[in-house]
Design an enzyme around this catalytic site. Structure first.
Site, PDB file in Angstrom:
ATOM      1  N   ILE A   1      -7.568   1.889   9.911  1.00  0.00           N
ATOM      2  CA  ILE A   1      -8.327   2.274  10.932  1.00  0.00           C
ATOM      3  C   ILE A   1      -9.226   2.795  10.836  1.00  0.00           C
ATOM      4  O   ILE A   1     -10.035   3.502  11.834  1.00  0.00           O
ATOM      5  CB  ILE A   1      -6.887   3.966  10.631  1.00  0.00           C
ATOM      6  N   GLY A   2     -10.075   2.201   9.751  1.00  0.00           N
ATOM      7  CA  GLY A   2     -11.577   2.568  10.383  1.00  0.00           C
ATOM      8  C   GLY A   2     -12.487   1.345   9.699  1.00  0.00           C
ATOM      9  O   GLY A   2     -13.878   1.217   9.119  1.00  0.00           O
ATOM     10  N   GLY A   3     -11.423   0.878   8.690  1.00  0.00           N
ATOM     11  CA  GLY A   3     -11.894  -0.860   8.404  1.00  0.00           C
ATOM     12  C   GLY A   3     -10.990  -0.150   6.787  1.00  0.00           C
ATOM     13  O   GLY A   3     -11.935  -1.320   5.884  1.00  0.00           O
ATOM     14  N   SER A   4     -10.262   0.266   6.278  1.00  0.00           N
ATOM     15  CA  SER A   4      -9.318   0.148   5.268  1.00  0.00           C
ATOM     16  C   SER A   4      -8.973  -1.674   4.447  1.00  0.00           C
ATOM     17  O   SER A   4      -8.304  -0.883   3.569  1.00  0.00           O
ATOM     18  CB  SER A   4      -8.235   1.047   5.569  1.00  0.00           C
TER      19      SER A   4
ATOM     20  N   LYS B   1       0.929  -1.640   0.087  1.00  0.00           N
ATOM     21  CA  LYS B   1       0.315   0.007  -0.311  1.00  0.00           C
ATOM     22  C   LYS B   1       0.754   1.767   0.501  1.00  0.00           C
ATOM     23  O   LYS B   1       1.672   1.143   1.163  1.00  0.00           O
ATOM     24  CB  LYS B   1      -1.894   0.226   1.455  1.00  0.00           C
TER      25      LYS B   1
ATOM     26  N   SER C   1      -9.187   2.704   2.645  1.00  0.00           N
ATOM     27  CA  SER C   1      -7.955   2.767   1.476  1.00  0.00           C
ATOM     28  C   SER C   1      -7.153   2.641   1.213  1.00  0.00           C
ATOM     29  O   SER C   1      -6.447   2.615  -0.239  1.00  0.00           O
ATOM     30  CB  SER C   1      -7.130   4.335   2.776  1.00  0.00           C
ATOM     31  N   SER C   2      -7.234   0.564   1.766  1.00  0.00           N
ATOM     32  CA  SER C   2      -6.668   0.161   0.950  1.00  0.00           C
ATOM     33  C   SER C   2      -6.985  -0.371  -0.395  1.00  0.00           C
ATOM     34  O   SER C   2      -7.104  -1.764  -0.816  1.00  0.00           O
ATOM     35  CB  SER C   2      -5.935  -1.458   1.467  1.00  0.00           C
TER      36      SER C   2
END
Length: 526
Positions: A232-235, A136, A211-212
């Site tokens: 950090i929140g589901g990334s 990433k 984000s990934s």
């Protein structure tokens, strides 16, 4: 006279401000264009390297390599049945083709070719010997830029590999590309002004998540067999669920975060975690085995020296599994709900005990913890309004909520949890309109539990029909936006989420493997 002088000064000041703004925008545009040209040049060199190998090896059969699972690939590489060169250049070529379709690769890690020679010269073959790996964007690779999709981070190459990258290389892996992210990482879309929009591999009108997101799209399309993301929140979990692959985030400090570039430095309210993304659960486990080694504990002494627990992962004992189909805040889509209920039924038939669980005080969690800590207001509260006293109070409230959650878990004597994963993939642009959708995954970042997703089904015509009468828990504008975001998804993957208590990564993976096996067997029967 004075009035006309003042007027002239004001006009001059306004003109100066406009000129400065124009100069800044011009500079940013120039930097962006340079970065885009740099990427094209790097990908061009990657293409030449892949073509050169193909010309030198005309009998090379890439499909026989691309069809292998990670366990099969590792075994053939270790036994000398495949050469690391043939594998690396095969995945280079495939990643280039995938990138032309979905725009997911941001850079070619050109030192991968020298890394290849180094791997071959090592006496001992590591657990990931010769395996090409995608990384990433936000994870540092020496000499390359971790942009986070931000122009201001261009021209600042990393001075060292992140610890996770060093350990992967120590285990014989060959990082070969970096992948796209949304600007600043704080989104579950995958678009930025430098590298543009990454699209879903199965439907270009949908987002691959974030984000990934670059990782999710590349792995789903076969351009990488194993990738490393951050969450950090589901990334990790959202793009894995959207794309139909497996993704896993560890307890915050189980894997070293040294060299992982955060979106907000110093943020401690919610725990970020690193983790692998791959086509199956066993591949995730192989990656974790490789990372949880003495080399990582040596490079980062702040990481607890806990090697991979094979006994827990390979256990076949029946599990006591908590489950819920809704968090009572965001009503799941019909396919999300069906995925959990069908998986519950499969697990019960296999002899596991399923226990209903109701996430408690969820509105309190959303409005008092998430809003103030990280999430709904785009971090404005965290950055501008929280005093030190308020921040300490927030951290206390997070810890109290966490302990309450664990107490209820222990009271029910649960081993693991089965719950919805945010799926199917959203239409392009909707993650920005419905940030609350990440609540299902974000909960486990605040709790700092290991959690992963496993694809178990696809959206049916019946799901799509049922969606027409979806009202949500509140029947408000957010529920209506959610329906618009997920509609038109027949055939797209749907996942479930699996979680365990802190530091129980192996138990969580063992549960995910059971879910994967049972879902796969059901699929073969149909």
């Amino acid at each position: 006279m004075a009035a006309s002088l003042l007027s002239a000064l004001l006009c001059c000041s306004a003109a100066t401000l406009l000129w400065l703004k124009w100069r800044r925008l011009r500079r940013l545009r120039r930097q962006t264009e340079e970065a885009q040209r740099g990427r094209e040049g790097a990908l061009g060199r990657m293409e030449k390297a892949a073509r050169r190998f193909q010309e030198q090896n005309p009998s090379h059969q890439p499909e026989s390599i691309l069809s292998l699972t990670l366990p099969e690939l590792c075994r053939k590489l270790r036994d000398g049945l495949l050469s690391p060169e043939s594998v690396l250049y095969t995945y280079m070529d495939k990643a280039l083709k995938v990138n032309k379709d979905v725009n997911c690769v941001t850079d070619y890690l050109e030192d991968s070719e020298s890394q290849l020679l180094q791997v071959k010269s090592q006496g001992k073959k590591g657990l990931l010997y010769g395996v090409p790996i995608s990384i990433k964007d936000s994870i540092d690779c020496k000499g390359f830029v971790s942009t986070l999709g931000l122009v201001k981070r261009l021209n600042h190459p990393a001075v060292a590999d992140a610890v996770v990258v060093q350990v992967l290389k120590h285990q014989g892996a060959i990082p070969f590309v970096k992948t796209n992210v949304p600007q600043s990482l704080l989104s579950y879309d995958c678009s930025n002004l430098i590298f543009g929009q990454t699209v879903h591999p199965l439907d270009h009108t949908k987002t691959p998540g974030g984000s990934s997101g670059g990782e999710g799209a590349l792995i789903k399309s076969g351009g990488s067999i194993l990738g490393i993301g951050t969450d950090i929140g589901g990334s990790i979990r959202i793009p894995a669920g959207f794309c139909g692959i497996c993704g896993f985030k560890t307890t915050g400090n189980r894997i070293s975060k040294k060299g992982m570039v955060p979106s907000i430095r110093g943020q401690k309210s919610v725990a970020a975690g690193l983790g692998p993304m791959a086509r199956d659960v066993e591949s995730l486990a192989i990656c974790l085995r490789a990372l949880l080694c003495e080399e990582m504990f040596r490079l980062d002494p702040t990481v607890p020296p806990l090697p991979f627990n094979e006994q827990v992962y390979s256990s076949s004992q029946h599990l006591r599994i908590g489950y819920y189909v809704t968090d009572s805040f965001i009503m799941p889509s019909p396919s999300m709900k069906r995925a959990v209920l069908e998986t519950k039924e499969l697990l019960e038939k296999a002899g596991h005990v399923l226990v209903p669980f109701k996430p408690f005080r969820i509105e309190y969690f959303v409005y008092n913890i998430c809003v103030r800590g990280l999430f709904i207001d785009g971090c404005a509260t965290y950055l501008e309004s929280l005093s030190v006293k308020e921040l300490w109070k927030l951290h206390s409230e997070i810890e109290e909520y966490r302990q309450e959650f664990i107490a209820e878990w222990k009271k029910l004597q649960l081993d693991v949890m089965l719950c919805p994963a945010l799926t199917p993939a959203f239409k392009m642009g909707f993650p920005g309109k419905f940030s609350m959708g990440a609540i299902y995954t974000l909960l486990y970042n605040y709790l700092d539990f290991p959690a992963g997703v496993v694809p178990v089904t696809t959206v049916t015509k019946e799901d799509e029909e049922e969606l027409k009468s979806h009202r949500g828990h509140y029947n408000d504008i957010w529920d209506k936006i959610f329906v618009k975001a997920v509609k038109g998804a027949v055939g797209l993957p749907v996942a479930v989420q699996c979680a365990a208590l802190p530091w129980q990564e192996e138990l969580c993976l063992r549960f995910m493997k059971e879910v994967e096996k049972l879902s796969s067997e059901k699929g073969r029967m149909h």
